[in-house]
Design a protein around this motif. Structure first.
Motif, PDB file in Angstrom:
ATOM      1  N   ALA A 114       0.842  -1.207   0.000  1.00 55.57           N
ATOM      2  CA  ALA A 114       0.000   0.000   0.000  1.00 55.57           C
ATOM      3  C   ALA A 114       0.875   1.255   0.000  1.00 55.57           C
ATOM      4  CB  ALA A 114      -0.934  -0.003   1.204  1.00 55.57           C
ATOM      5  N   PHE A 115       1.938   1.244   0.779  1.00 50.95           N
ATOM      6  CA  PHE A 115       2.893   2.357   0.803  1.00 50.95           C
ATOM      7  C   PHE A 115       3.510   2.540  -0.579  1.00 50.95           C
ATOM      8  CE2 PHE A 115       7.632   2.880   1.387  1.00 50.95           C
ATOM      9  CZ  PHE A 115       7.628   4.266   1.420  1.00 50.95           C
ATOM     10  N   ARG A 116       3.957   1.463  -1.188  1.00 52.31           N
ATOM     11  CA  ARG A 116       4.578   1.517  -2.511  1.00 52.31           C
ATOM     12  C   ARG A 116       3.603   2.111  -3.521  1.00 52.31           C
ATOM     13  NH1 ARG A 116       4.869  -4.013  -4.165  1.00 52.31           N
ATOM     14  NH2 ARG A 116       2.724  -3.529  -4.680  1.00 52.31           N
ATOM     15  N   SER A 117       2.347   1.672  -3.489  1.00 48.47           N
ATOM     16  CA  SER A 117       1.346   2.173  -4.436  1.00 48.47           C
ATOM     17  C   SER A 117       1.111   3.669  -4.271  1.00 48.47           C
ATOM     18  CB  SER A 117       0.026   1.419  -4.261  1.00 48.47           C
ATOM     19  OG  SER A 117       0.195   0.071  -4.619  1.00 48.47           O
ATOM     20  N   ALA A 118       1.137   4.154  -3.026  1.00 45.09           N
ATOM     21  CA  ALA A 118       0.897   5.573  -2.756  1.00 45.09           C
ATOM     22  C   ALA A 118       2.117   6.440  -3.042  1.00 45.09           C
ATOM     23  CB  ALA A 118       0.459   5.749  -1.301  1.00 45.09           C
ATOM     24  N   ALA A 119       3.324   5.925  -2.804  1.00 53.40           N
ATOM     25  CA  ALA A 119       4.528   6.765  -2.836  1.00 53.40           C
ATOM     26  C   ALA A 119       5.375   6.621  -4.094  1.00 53.40           C
ATOM     27  CB  ALA A 119       5.394   6.456  -1.616  1.00 53.40           C
ATOM     28  N   ALA A 120       5.276   5.497  -4.789  1.00 53.63           N
ATOM     29  CA  ALA A 120       6.199   5.230  -5.899  1.00 53.63           C
ATOM     30  C   ALA A 120       5.535   5.500  -7.247  1.00 53.63           C
ATOM     31  CB  ALA A 120       6.691   3.783  -5.823  1.00 53.63           C
ATOM     32  N   ALA A 150      15.816   7.784 -14.700  1.00 56.54           N
ATOM     33  CA  ALA A 150      14.845   8.544 -13.894  1.00 56.54           C
ATOM     34  C   ALA A 150      15.574   9.197 -12.731  1.00 56.54           C
ATOM     35  CB  ALA A 150      13.743   7.616 -13.382  1.00 56.54           C
ATOM     36  N   ARG A 151      14.954  10.199 -12.155  1.00 55.96           N
ATOM     37  CA  ARG A 151      15.486  10.868 -10.968  1.00 55.96           C
ATOM     38  C   ARG A 151      14.411  10.870  -9.904  1.00 55.96           C
ATOM     39  NH1 ARG A 151      19.868  14.774 -10.442  1.00 55.96           N
ATOM     40  NH2 ARG A 151      21.417  13.679 -11.653  1.00 55.96           N
ATOM     41  N   ALA A 152      14.833  10.537  -8.701  1.00 56.77           N
ATOM     42  CA  ALA A 152      13.894  10.550  -7.576  1.00 56.77           C
ATOM     43  C   ALA A 152      13.619  11.989  -7.172  1.00 56.77           C
ATOM     44  CB  ALA A 152      14.472   9.772  -6.410  1.00 56.77           C
ATOM     45  N   GLY A 153      12.377  12.286  -6.869  1.00 57.43           N
ATOM     46  CA  GLY A 153      12.025  13.619  -6.399  1.00 57.43           C
ATOM     47  C   GLY A 153      12.524  13.857  -4.986  1.00 57.43           C
ATOM     48  N   LYS A 154      12.571  15.092  -4.619  1.00 61.06           N
ATOM     49  CA  LYS A 154      12.975  15.464  -3.266  1.00 61.06           C
ATOM     50  C   LYS A 154      11.731  15.689  -2.429  1.00 61.06           C
ATOM     51  CE  LYS A 154      17.448  16.452  -4.250  1.00 61.06           C
ATOM     52  NZ  LYS A 154      18.413  15.488  -3.997  1.00 61.06           N
ATOM     53  N   GLY A 155      11.883  15.594  -1.148  1.00 56.96           N
ATOM     54  CA  GLY A 155      10.772  15.898  -0.267  1.00 56.96           C
ATOM     55  C   GLY A 155      10.367  14.718   0.593  1.00 56.96           C
ATOM     56  N   GLU A 156       9.523  15.038   1.528  1.00 55.38           N
ATOM     57  CA  GLU A 156       9.031  14.044   2.484  1.00 55.38           C
ATOM     58  C   GLU A 156       7.986  13.139   1.833  1.00 55.38           C
ATOM     59  OE1 GLU A 156       9.405  13.846   6.139  1.00 55.38           O
ATOM     60  OE2 GLU A 156      11.247  14.968   5.781  1.00 55.38           O
ATOM     61  N   LEU A 157       8.048  11.881   2.178  1.00 59.45           N
ATOM     62  CA  LEU A 157       7.043  10.924   1.739  1.00 59.45           C
ATOM     63  C   LEU A 157       6.334  10.375   2.964  1.00 59.45           C
ATOM     64  CD1 LEU A 157       9.119   8.781  -0.784  1.00 59.45           C
ATOM     65  CD2 LEU A 157       7.298  10.389  -1.359  1.00 59.45           C
ATOM     66  N   ALA A 158       5.050  10.183   2.830  1.00 58.27           N
ATOM     67  CA  ALA A 158       4.319   9.534   3.918  1.00 58.27           C
ATOM     68  C   ALA A 158       4.759   8.082   3.964  1.00 58.27           C
ATOM     69  CB  ALA A 158       2.820   9.630   3.677  1.00 58.27           C
ATOM     70  N   GLY A 159       5.061   7.590   5.144  1.00 58.05           N
ATOM     71  CA  GLY A 159       5.506   6.213   5.311  1.00 58.05           C
ATOM     72  C   GLY A 159       4.353   5.236   5.320  1.00 58.05           C
ATOM     73  N   PRO A 160       4.680   3.968   5.456  1.00 54.63           N
ATOM     74  CA  PRO A 160       3.624   2.950   5.507  1.00 54.63           C
ATOM     75  C   PRO A 160       2.885   2.993   6.836  1.00 54.63           C
ATOM     76  CG  PRO A 160       5.746   1.962   5.935  1.00 54.63           C
ATOM     77  CD  PRO A 160       6.010   3.398   5.577  1.00 54.63           C
ATOM     78  N   GLU A 161       1.772   2.308   6.874  1.00 58.69           N
ATOM     79  CA  GLU A 161       1.062   2.114   8.141  1.00 58.69           C
ATOM     80  C   GLU A 161       2.042   1.433   9.101  1.00 58.69           C
ATOM     81  OE1 GLU A 161      -2.671  -0.551   9.812  1.00 58.69           O
ATOM     82  OE2 GLU A 161      -2.412  -0.312   7.659  1.00 58.69           O
ATOM     83  N   PRO A 162       2.135   1.905  10.343  1.00 57.14           N
ATOM     84  CA  PRO A 162       3.146   1.367  11.270  1.00 57.14           C
ATOM     85  C   PRO A 162       2.769  -0.008  11.849  1.00 57.14           C
ATOM     86  CG  PRO A 162       1.869   3.047  12.357  1.00 57.14           C
ATOM     87  CD  PRO A 162       1.390   3.011  10.924  1.00 57.14           C
ATOM     88  N   VAL A 163       2.627  -0.963  10.973  1.00 52.56           N
ATOM     89  CA  VAL A 163       2.225  -2.316  11.359  1.00 52.56           C
ATOM     90  C   VAL A 163       3.308  -2.969  12.211  1.00 52.56           C
ATOM     91  CG1 VAL A 163       1.773  -4.632  10.417  1.00 52.56           C
ATOM     92  CG2 VAL A 163       0.808  -2.615   9.313  1.00 52.56           C
ATOM     93  N   GLU A 164       2.895  -3.585  13.315  1.00 58.93           N
ATOM     94  CA  GLU A 164       3.812  -4.383  14.123  1.00 58.93           C
ATOM     95  C   GLU A 164       3.725  -5.822  13.644  1.00 58.93           C
ATOM     96  OE1 GLU A 164       3.215  -3.873  18.302  1.00 58.93           O
ATOM     97  OE2 GLU A 164       3.432  -1.692  18.171  1.00 58.93           O
TER      98      GLU A 164
END
Length: 180
Positions: free
Chosen positions: A21-27, A136-150
């Motif tokens: 889910a993190f990958r789908s939102a951030a990449a 390709a070049r990665a953008g700069k800036g903060e990315l929201a991380g994944p859900e903090p699953v334990e």
């Protein structure tokens, strides 16, 4: 024949789902090539190209490693290396130090048998979710991380990595389930 090998901690389904889910939102797919869901893992030691004859000795080392499943949690988004990112990852929190202890036992055992040269830098637990596409070049800036699953790691696994045009494919050669 030489095989491209690495040792990894396999992740349970809830951790892999949160990473996907993190990958789908951030990449952005125009920039990043996604790691397939089934290939999401935590690398403990990248062995590189090793003679096929080394596999039995590597398996012996893994068989003698601690078999207690580390308690972990997904953490912040992290692009590595920081200055010119080539991979998009999620940090993995190891509050009890059990993952670091497992990684050290594996690393030290492999090094003692001259099967691995440990990295000079400290182990930084993370799960790679995407790799930068060529040109390709990665953008700069903060990315929201994944859900903090334990979660707890499921198994200690020796993988063969087969490089292909569409990305690496990982084949398990030996798997040792961890105890909860």
């Amino acid at each position: 024949m030489k095989l491209r090998l690495f040792v990894a901690l396999d992740l349970p389904a809830p951790a892999r789902a949160a990473l996907a889910a993190f990958r789908s939102a951030a990449a952005d797919p125009a920039v990043w090539r996604p790691v397939p869901d089934e290939a999401l893992h935590l690398t403990l030691a990248f062995l590189g190209h090793r003679p096929e004859a080394d596999v039995d000795a590597i398996v012996d080392v893994l068989r003698s490693a601690p078999m207690h499943a580390p308690r972990l949690a997904l953490g912040a988004a992290l692009a590595l290396p920081p200055k010119r990112p080539r991979v998009l990852t999620a940090e993995v929190a190891d509050p009890h130090g059990s993952l670091r202890a497992l990684q050290k036992a594996v690393s030290d055992g492999l090094a003692a048998r001259r099967l691995y040269t440990p990295e000079a830098r400290a182990y930084r637990p993370h799960a790679t979710v995407a790799r930068l596409r060529p040109d390709a070049r990665a953008g700069k800036g903060e990315l929201a991380g994944p859900e903090p699953v334990e979660f707890r790691g499921e198994a200690l696994t020796l993988y063969q990595s087969r490089l292909r045009r569409d990305g690496a494919r990982y084949e398990p050669l030996a798997r040792f389930p961890l105890q909860l």
